[in-house]
Every structure is written in C-alpha cells, then in structure tokens.
Design a protein around this motif. Structure first.
Motif, PDB file in Angstrom:
ATOM      1  N   LEU A  20       0.853  -1.197   0.000  1.00  0.00           N
ATOM      2  CA  LEU A  20       0.000   0.000   0.000  1.00  0.00           C
ATOM      3  C   LEU A  20       0.880   1.236   0.000  1.00  0.00           C
ATOM      4  CD1 LEU A  20      -2.656   1.588   0.294  1.00  0.00           C
ATOM      5  CD2 LEU A  20      -2.501   1.217   2.770  1.00  0.00           C
ATOM      6  N   ILE A  21       0.691   2.089  -0.982  1.00  0.00           N
ATOM      7  CA  ILE A  21       1.393   3.370  -1.058  1.00  0.00           C
ATOM      8  C   ILE A  21       0.348   4.463  -0.852  1.00  0.00           C
ATOM      9  CG2 ILE A  21       2.774   4.900  -2.505  1.00  0.00           C
ATOM     10  CD1 ILE A  21       3.679   2.341  -4.022  1.00  0.00           C
ATOM     11  N   GLY A  22       0.386   5.073   0.320  1.00  0.00           N
ATOM     12  CA  GLY A  22      -0.615   6.078   0.656  1.00  0.00           C
ATOM     13  C   GLY A  22      -1.404   5.691   1.889  1.00  0.00           C
ATOM     14  N   PRO A  23      -2.422   6.472   2.226  1.00  0.00           N
ATOM     15  CA  PRO A  23      -3.194   6.217   3.449  1.00  0.00           C
ATOM     16  C   PRO A  23      -4.030   4.951   3.383  1.00  0.00           C
ATOM     17  CG  PRO A  23      -4.176   7.996   2.190  1.00  0.00           C
ATOM     18  CD  PRO A  23      -2.871   7.689   1.530  1.00  0.00           C
ATOM     19  N   GLU A  24      -4.165   4.310   4.533  1.00  0.00           N
ATOM     20  CA  GLU A  24      -5.057   3.159   4.687  1.00  0.00           C
ATOM     21  C   GLU A  24      -6.490   3.670   4.705  1.00  0.00           C
ATOM     22  OE1 GLU A  24      -6.462   0.311   4.625  1.00  0.00           O
ATOM     23  OE2 GLU A  24      -4.746  -0.921   5.145  1.00  0.00           O
ATOM     24  N   LEU A  25      -7.426   2.773   4.495  1.00  0.00           N
ATOM     25  CA  LEU A  25      -8.842   3.161   4.455  1.00  0.00           C
ATOM     26  C   LEU A  25      -9.268   3.891   5.720  1.00  0.00           C
ATOM     27  CD1 LEU A  25     -10.312  -0.072   2.836  1.00  0.00           C
ATOM     28  CD2 LEU A  25     -10.221   2.207   1.791  1.00  0.00           C
ATOM     29  N   SER A  26      -8.781   3.435   6.846  1.00  0.00           N
ATOM     30  CA  SER A  26      -9.151   4.053   8.128  1.00  0.00           C
ATOM     31  C   SER A  26      -8.630   5.478   8.256  1.00  0.00           C
ATOM     32  CB  SER A  26      -8.611   3.210   9.288  1.00  0.00           C
ATOM     33  OG  SER A  26      -7.199   3.113   9.222  1.00  0.00           O
ATOM     34  N   GLU A  27      -7.658   5.827   7.404  1.00  0.00           N
ATOM     35  CA  GLU A  27      -7.059   7.153   7.453  1.00  0.00           C
ATOM     36  C   GLU A  27      -7.688   8.115   6.444  1.00  0.00           C
ATOM     37  OE1 GLU A  27      -2.666   5.372   8.693  1.00  0.00           O
ATOM     38  OE2 GLU A  27      -3.087   5.925   6.608  1.00  0.00           O
ATOM     39  N   CYS A  28      -8.601   7.626   5.623  1.00  0.00           N
ATOM     40  CA  CYS A  28      -9.236   8.518   4.650  1.00  0.00           C
ATOM     41  C   CYS A  28     -10.738   8.503   4.757  1.00  0.00           C
ATOM     42  CB  CYS A  28      -8.816   8.198   3.229  1.00  0.00           C
ATOM     43  SG  CYS A  28      -8.100   6.700   2.781  1.00  0.00           S
ATOM     44  N   GLY A  29     -11.255   8.348   5.959  1.00  0.00           N
ATOM     45  CA  GLY A  29     -12.694   8.352   6.144  1.00  0.00           C
ATOM     46  C   GLY A  29     -13.332   9.644   5.660  1.00  0.00           C
TER      47      GLY A  29
ATOM     48  N   VAL B 117     -16.583   1.871   0.221  1.00  0.00           N
ATOM     49  CA  VAL B 117     -16.499   1.164   1.498  1.00  0.00           C
ATOM     50  C   VAL B 117     -17.439   1.859   2.469  1.00  0.00           C
ATOM     51  CG1 VAL B 117     -14.999   0.451   3.394  1.00  0.00           C
ATOM     52  CG2 VAL B 117     -14.091   0.529   1.053  1.00  0.00           C
ATOM     53  N   SER B 118     -18.245   1.089   3.163  1.00  0.00           N
ATOM     54  CA  SER B 118     -19.256   1.680   4.046  1.00  0.00           C
ATOM     55  C   SER B 118     -18.678   2.092   5.393  1.00  0.00           C
ATOM     56  CB  SER B 118     -20.396   0.682   4.271  1.00  0.00           C
ATOM     57  OG  SER B 118     -19.963  -0.371   5.119  1.00  0.00           O
TER      58      SER B 118
ATOM     59  N   LEU C 145     -15.845   0.078   7.756  1.00  0.00           N
ATOM     60  CA  LEU C 145     -14.661   0.771   8.254  1.00  0.00           C
ATOM     61  C   LEU C 145     -14.569   0.655   9.774  1.00  0.00           C
ATOM     62  CD1 LEU C 145     -12.512   2.247   6.620  1.00  0.00           C
ATOM     63  CD2 LEU C 145     -13.579   4.401   7.265  1.00  0.00           C
ATOM     64  N   ARG C 146     -15.709   0.798  10.459  1.00  0.00           N
ATOM     65  CA  ARG C 146     -15.714   0.654  11.922  1.00  0.00           C
ATOM     66  C   ARG C 146     -15.310  -0.752  12.347  1.00  0.00           C
ATOM     67  NH1 ARG C 146     -20.583   3.755  11.558  1.00  0.00           N
ATOM     68  NH2 ARG C 146     -21.803   1.821  11.648  1.00  0.00           N
ATOM     69  N   GLU C 147     -15.641  -1.737  11.524  1.00  0.00           N
ATOM     70  CA  GLU C 147     -15.348  -3.134  11.865  1.00  0.00           C
ATOM     71  C   GLU C 147     -13.953  -3.570  11.433  1.00  0.00           C
ATOM     72  OE1 GLU C 147     -18.520  -5.428  10.233  1.00  0.00           O
ATOM     73  OE2 GLU C 147     -20.005  -4.687  11.691  1.00  0.00           O
ATOM     74  N   GLY C 148     -13.200  -2.647  10.805  1.00  0.00           N
ATOM     75  CA  GLY C 148     -11.810  -2.952  10.498  1.00  0.00           C
ATOM     76  C   GLY C 148     -11.491  -3.325   9.066  1.00  0.00           C
ATOM     77  N   PHE C 149     -12.401  -3.047   8.153  1.00  0.00           N
ATOM     78  CA  PHE C 149     -12.114  -3.335   6.745  1.00  0.00           C
ATOM     79  C   PHE C 149     -10.908  -2.520   6.306  1.00  0.00           C
ATOM     80  CE2 PHE C 149     -12.694  -3.064   2.140  1.00  0.00           C
ATOM     81  CZ  PHE C 149     -12.969  -4.391   1.838  1.00  0.00           C
ATOM     82  N   SER C 150     -10.001  -3.142   5.571  1.00  0.00           N
ATOM     83  CA  SER C 150      -8.739  -2.497   5.199  1.00  0.00           C
ATOM     84  C   SER C 150      -8.272  -3.020   3.850  1.00  0.00           C
ATOM     85  CB  SER C 150      -7.669  -2.794   6.258  1.00  0.00           C
ATOM     86  OG  SER C 150      -7.374  -4.194   6.246  1.00  0.00           O
ATOM     87  N   PHE C 151      -7.192  -2.445   3.364  1.00  0.00           N
ATOM     88  CA  PHE C 151      -6.605  -2.944   2.131  1.00  0.00           C
ATOM     89  C   PHE C 151      -6.004  -4.331   2.326  1.00  0.00           C
ATOM     90  CE2 PHE C 151      -6.576   1.605   0.842  1.00  0.00           C
ATOM     91  CZ  PHE C 151      -7.279   1.453  -0.340  1.00  0.00           C
ATOM     92  N   GLN C 152      -5.619  -4.641   3.546  1.00  0.00           N
ATOM     93  CA  GLN C 152      -5.144  -6.001   3.815  1.00  0.00           C
ATOM     94  C   GLN C 152      -6.278  -7.005   3.605  1.00  0.00           C
ATOM     95  OE1 GLN C 152      -3.503  -6.626   7.735  1.00  0.00           O
ATOM     96  NE2 GLN C 152      -2.643  -8.618   7.177  1.00  0.00           N
TER      97      GLN C 152
END
Length: 248
Positions: free
Chosen positions: A80-89, A145-146, A150-157
């Motif tokens: 991942l190059i850039g912010p994780e999903l949790s960082e771009c809410g 992504v909902s 996101l609250r439940e931990g969905f990520s690029f991983q």
C-alpha cells in the motif's frame, strides 16, 4: 520471455522508487481472508459511504498482468502506497491497483480465456460493506467502502487478501501480489503507462482470438505483436492450426 516482462520490470522499478515513502507499508497474506460475506447484497449507497476509491472525478488506474514463473511473484505481498482506508474516512481518494498473478499451464489456446477469468474475479468478491461500483475497459476501477465496514476494520489487507484468495481458486494461479495506491493523483497516473502497455498486449491477444479473419499488415496491434515474443509465438501456433485467416 513472457508476455508482460517489460511491464513487470516497470512495476518493480515503480515499487523500488517508492521504498522511501513515509506512507508505504506492506502486508503479508498467508491465511484465507476472514470477512463477513455480503450475501450478494452489498449495496453501499452514497449516504452510507465512508471512503470512495477511484471516483470518476479523480484519478483511477487498475490492471492485471501475469508471470509464467510463479516463483518470481512475491506470494501474498500486499503493498500500500498512501493512506489506509481508516485514514481517509469521508474522503474520495485517487485509486491505483496492480495485480500480478504467477501462473502455470498457459498456452496459445487458453491464455485469452484464462485472462478473462482472472480479470472478472474482482466481481466475485462478496465482502460486506464493500461495493465495486464500476470497472471498465478504460483501466479504471470505482468502489465504495461503508461506514460500518470501516468501523469493523475493513482495510486494504482484507481487500487484497480476498482478491488473492479468489484468484487462487481458478486452479492455475499459484502466487499473487497486489499493489494499491492512494497517495496522490500523480502517483496513480504514474501507473498508467504500465497499464497502457499491458492493455495493448491484451488488445492484440483479444483481436487474435475474437477476429480470426484479418490482415496483420493493417492491424493496429502489429507493432505490439512484433515487439512481444510470446505474442508472435501465439500467433504462429494459431497459424499452424489454421485458426488465423488473413484478408486479401
């Protein structure tokens, strides 16, 4: 030599240049991704969206290439190059995605069909709170992504791992590596020349398989076939079997 040797080398150069990035991280996917299924009903409406990836108003680039030597692909690596999903809410972010599949058993007869199957597996992803809204021939991908995911931990991983799992179910994909980019429109745009090179090869292969009656001399993909040894070999094998017929 493989179909995408040039593109694979360019991807490696791109990743090497990104090693010093402060927001570059790597995940290792080794076990099946565990995320609730959407049960085919994972509709994410705009009011439910926490992150939008690759909206048509921003940059997006998505493509898949394969390597006939599975050992050259870093199996399970998700970069991942850039912010994780949790960082771009709450944001609509540029999105780049490159998938490298290490495959076996590809031939002139089956490469096209197998590519189509690999390219379509992204539509088989059934992840609660994730929706692939659009993916087109223009090398773009648009997804949502909902807030709940996101609250439940969905990520690029999670996303990358699920994609790796579904690709390996094909039976001929042995190793998979995934690269995601969310850092900037410029970084996503830097993938486009690689993507365009890959899509020219796919276009030439598609023409060979779908349009069996054509004149190589006037074909718009003639230069691509001339430059890529595997495409030349594929064309020669089809010629020997009498499956290519040339116009007069």
């Amino acid at each position: 030599m493989g179909l995408f040797d040039k593109e694979l080398s360019e991807i490696r150069e791109f990743l090497a240049g990104a090693e010093a990035r402060p927001r570059r991280r790597e995940y290792c996917h080794s076990a099946p991704a565990r995320w609730p299924r959407g049960m085919g009903k994972s509709l994410v409406l705009s009011q439910d969206t926490a992150v939008e990836l690759g909206n048509p108003l921003t940059e997006s680039c998505s493509f898949l290439v394969w390597d006939d030597d599975p050992g050259r692909v870093r199996d399970g690596a998700i970069t991942l190059i850039g912010p994780e999903l949790s960082e771009c809410g709450g944001m609509s972010v540029p999105f780049g995605k490159a998938v490298i599949a290490g495959v076996s058993g590809f031939s002139a007869e089956n490469s096209y069909d197998r590519y189509r199957a690999m390219d379509l597996v992204r539509f088989d992803l059934d992840l609660r709170g994730y929706m692939l809204r659009a993916a087109s021939q223009y090398q773009r991908e648009w997804s949502r992504v909902s807030h709940e995911a996101l609250r439940e931990g969905f990520s690029f991983q999670v996303l990358g791992g699920a994609l790796i799992d579904v690709l390996k179910k094909t039976g001929y994909v042995e190793t998979v590596e995934v690269i995601f980019i969310t850092s900037s429109p410029e970084d996503v745009m830097s993938l486009r020349p690689i993507s365009e090179g890959a899509h020219k090869i796919i276009g030439a292969m598609t023409k060979m398989m779908d349009e069996l009656d054509y004149d190589c001399g006037s074909c718009s993909y003639n230069e691509v076939c001339s430059d890529v040894a595997d495409l030349r070999n594929m064309r020669q094998q089809l010629e020997k079997r009498g499956e290519l017929r040339y116009g007069t």
